[in-house]
Design an enzyme around this catalytic site. Sequence first.
Site, mmCIF file in Angstrom:
data_model
loop_
_atom_site.group_PDB
_atom_site.id
_atom_site.type_symbol
_atom_site.label_atom_id
_atom_site.label_comp_id
_atom_site.label_asym_id
_atom_site.label_seq_id
_atom_site.Cartn_x
_atom_site.Cartn_y
_atom_site.Cartn_z
ATOM 1 N N CYS A 333 -23.000 -36.474 -18.404
ATOM 2 C CA CYS A 333 -24.255 -36.070 -19.056
ATOM 3 C C CYS A 333 -24.704 -36.988 -20.197
ATOM 4 O O CYS A 333 -25.873 -37.408 -20.220
ATOM 5 C CB CYS A 333 -24.160 -34.637 -19.559
ATOM 6 S SG CYS A 333 -22.768 -33.683 -19.001
ATOM 7 N N ARG A 362 -10.112 -36.936 -16.592
ATOM 8 C CA ARG A 362 -9.726 -35.854 -17.497
ATOM 9 C C ARG A 362 -8.214 -35.783 -17.574
ATOM 10 O O ARG A 362 -7.531 -35.867 -16.551
ATOM 11 C CB ARG A 362 -10.316 -34.517 -17.029
ATOM 12 C CG ARG A 362 -11.834 -34.502 -17.055
ATOM 13 C CD ARG A 362 -12.429 -33.189 -16.593
ATOM 14 N NE ARG A 362 -13.882 -33.280 -16.534
ATOM 15 C CZ ARG A 362 -14.679 -32.323 -16.063
ATOM 16 N NH1 ARG A 362 -14.146 -31.198 -15.603
ATOM 17 N NH2 ARG A 362 -15.995 -32.486 -16.054
ATOM 18 N N GLN A 380 -18.045 -37.321 -9.302
ATOM 19 C CA GLN A 380 -18.979 -36.211 -9.137
ATOM 20 C C GLN A 380 -20.301 -36.699 -8.551
ATOM 21 O O GLN A 380 -20.772 -37.780 -8.900
ATOM 22 C CB GLN A 380 -19.276 -35.549 -10.486
ATOM 23 C CG GLN A 380 -18.135 -34.740 -11.059
ATOM 24 C CD GLN A 380 -18.538 -34.066 -12.360
ATOM 25 O OE1 GLN A 380 -19.099 -34.700 -13.243
ATOM 26 N NE2 GLN A 380 -18.242 -32.787 -12.481
ATOM 27 N N ASP A 382 -23.188 -36.143 -9.498
ATOM 28 C CA ASP A 382 -23.743 -35.536 -10.701
ATOM 29 C C ASP A 382 -25.229 -35.829 -10.820
ATOM 30 O O ASP A 382 -25.653 -36.982 -10.690
ATOM 31 C CB ASP A 382 -23.011 -36.088 -11.928
ATOM 32 C CG ASP A 382 -22.847 -35.040 -13.001
ATOM 33 O OD1 ASP A 382 -23.400 -33.940 -12.843
ATOM 34 O OD2 ASP A 382 -22.164 -35.322 -13.997
ATOM 35 N N HIS A 384 -28.912 -34.871 -13.182
ATOM 36 C CA HIS A 384 -29.506 -34.258 -14.366
ATOM 37 C C HIS A 384 -31.015 -34.331 -14.242
ATOM 38 O O HIS A 384 -31.570 -35.389 -13.922
ATOM 39 C CB HIS A 384 -29.028 -34.948 -15.639
ATOM 40 C CG HIS A 384 -27.559 -34.756 -15.884
ATOM 41 N ND1 HIS A 384 -26.616 -35.643 -15.420
ATOM 42 C CD2 HIS A 384 -26.874 -33.753 -16.489
ATOM 43 C CE1 HIS A 384 -25.404 -35.201 -15.750
ATOM 44 N NE2 HIS A 384 -25.542 -34.060 -16.397
ATOM 45 N N LYS A 464 -24.676 -21.138 -16.683
ATOM 46 C CA LYS A 464 -24.715 -21.830 -15.400
ATOM 47 C C LYS A 464 -24.705 -20.846 -14.240
ATOM 48 O O LYS A 464 -24.216 -19.727 -14.357
ATOM 49 C CB LYS A 464 -23.535 -22.788 -15.267
ATOM 50 C CG LYS A 464 -22.163 -22.134 -15.358
ATOM 51 C CD LYS A 464 -21.055 -23.183 -15.311
ATOM 52 C CE LYS A 464 -19.685 -22.537 -15.512
ATOM 53 N NZ LYS A 464 -18.583 -23.521 -15.466
ATOM 54 N N HIS A 510 -28.257 -29.550 -15.684
ATOM 55 C CA HIS A 510 -27.074 -30.217 -15.132
ATOM 56 C C HIS A 510 -26.836 -29.606 -13.748
ATOM 57 O O HIS A 510 -26.722 -28.389 -13.626
ATOM 58 C CB HIS A 510 -25.831 -29.956 -15.981
ATOM 59 C CG HIS A 510 -25.975 -30.293 -17.425
ATOM 60 N ND1 HIS A 510 -25.260 -31.310 -18.028
ATOM 61 C CD2 HIS A 510 -26.720 -29.745 -18.417
ATOM 62 C CE1 HIS A 510 -25.550 -31.367 -19.317
ATOM 63 N NE2 HIS A 510 -26.433 -30.417 -19.576
#
Length: 641
Positions: A333, A362, A380, A382, A384, A464, A510
């Site tokens: 993000c 992570r 991911q 991912d 946005h 979420k 997100h």
Amino acid sequence: MISIRLPDGSSRPYDSPPTVAEVAASIGPGLAKAAVAGRVDGRLVDTSHRIERDAELAIVTDRDAEGLEVLRHSTAHLLAYAVKELFPEAQVTIGPVVDNGFYYDFAYSRAFTPEDLEAIEKKMAELAKKDEPVVREVWKRDDAVKFFESIGERYKAEIIASIPANEDISLYREGGFIDLCRGPHVPSTGKLRVFKLMKVAGAYWRGDSNNEQLQRIYGTAWGRKEDQEAYLKMLEEAEKRDHRKLGKELDLFHFQEEAPGLIFWHPRGWSIWQAVEQYMRQVYRDNGYNEVKAPQILDRTLWEKSGHWEKYRENMFTTESENRYYALKPMNCPGHIQIYNSNLHSYRELPLRLGEFGACHRNEPSGSLHGLFRVRGFTQDDGHIFCTEDQIQDECVAYTSLLQKVYRDFGFEHILYKVSTRPAMRIGSDEIWDKAEAALMESLKRSGVEFTISPGDGAFYGPKIEYTLKDAIGREWQCGTMQVDFSMPARLGAEYVAEDNSRKTPVMLHRAIVGSMERFIGMLIENHAGAMPPWLAPIQVSVANISEGQADYAEGVLQMLKKQGFRAEADLRNEKITYKIRQLSLQKVPYILVVGDKEKQANTVAVRARGGADLGTMSLSAFAERLSTDVRERRNVAGAA
């Protein structure tokens, strides 16, 4: 006079305060027999609980989710009771309910063996058959500490000693066994009829690796035998589908000690990855996303501004160079906001959708690593979306529709929807959280789907939607997400020029559909039991010759298939055709083309579909059209999971 209001809206009067069990008995003997607990004015209680004033009451049975939890918790106590009967020197610690069962941790001088588990389970059945009452007792804290110290239960005494001195202690007694517990529990051990001990594992006292190691006995418990049998059958099927086992058998990937939590992808496994990634890239292109790529390592100050450093630093890998401190990104993000901030945007450009196959890291504890499902390095899909408040609804509704199509294409038909609301540790005002939560719930209503609420489970920056998939054997996998974030764009200085020429902060959505690519591929492997549909299969078709005389023809067929873009291989080994077919079948190849003298002379192929289905002889062009249709329509073939 006490008035008890029941779930059907009716009320029953009682001359004196009744127990939950007495109310159940007054309704009918069947309900009295089935009752395991009650819910009085929303609070779960024992059937022995006496209702002292007018109240609403629901009788809880093992057919209710809460009743099944009570039954499992009581079975954990029965396990501890049996262990103490057989191994008096063992010390009991904690025994909670977990998904589909329970566990109890014990301190004992030697390791429990499989034979011990059999004996313990047999003793549990004996104790249950006695139908001993399970009775709640309330003790003073210090009296409880002294009692458990006197019988050598130092772990239990330590737990009780950590409770404030002015609080009374709830204990439950059954036969010669007494245990600390807030309850509720079943009224007697005879209610516990269907259970099975599953395995023994290691555990640390209070979950701290610096403390002594205990032994954790896992079990499962159910209200009905057929439910347990179905569960055990599902576990057996799940073991066959284990992606770690199939990953080795199908030569897809491996792990090794030099890279804990990181994956070595083999050619066939990487082929599946590429099929998923290219499909998702097309989803990006078809739905107005601009694909981007942000750096892997960002300065610590940026993570501090975004809020991740305060909330998430224990999970971040860090490094240092030239007296500057950096973190390997755990999520994408903040990088996407930097890309957004590189230009000044007008309201006319919104919604602006950015997507990335972002590699994240992570620092997960080594004990939590689990194949492709829990890793330290992952990618991911991912995305946005930067938008105005007025655009949130349309974007969320469109996203849910898109996600439903994607999951269908991958073979998942059933989706569960859940809205996770504000956690205790969060950023942003309550007013902002009110707006964000309301927006997500309204979008799901507009999408025409039912959803549940999960209080306190949102991300620290916003609530979420969690999209959970059901696989081919009924397991649930939390997968996609949609999060509404009013806070992070403001913290990192994101703005747009509004219609009145003022500067405003965009809302940031997100979203991830497959989430972690690694985890999703693990899910696909298990959902399809390794038998991937042709569009995902690493090898879509194998060509096998019957004898050496057809080797050139088989090679020619292979090259024609490859020129048409199919993932194909040939088995030209000097082996019997039955052996080749068996080996290729074990590799779960969707189609096997067998060529002998007859096929060579007629310029055809004999087609076998996965699972052994004989599709007969056809021209190569006819087969190519069939396979093309399979790929285009993303359909599976015979023998699929």
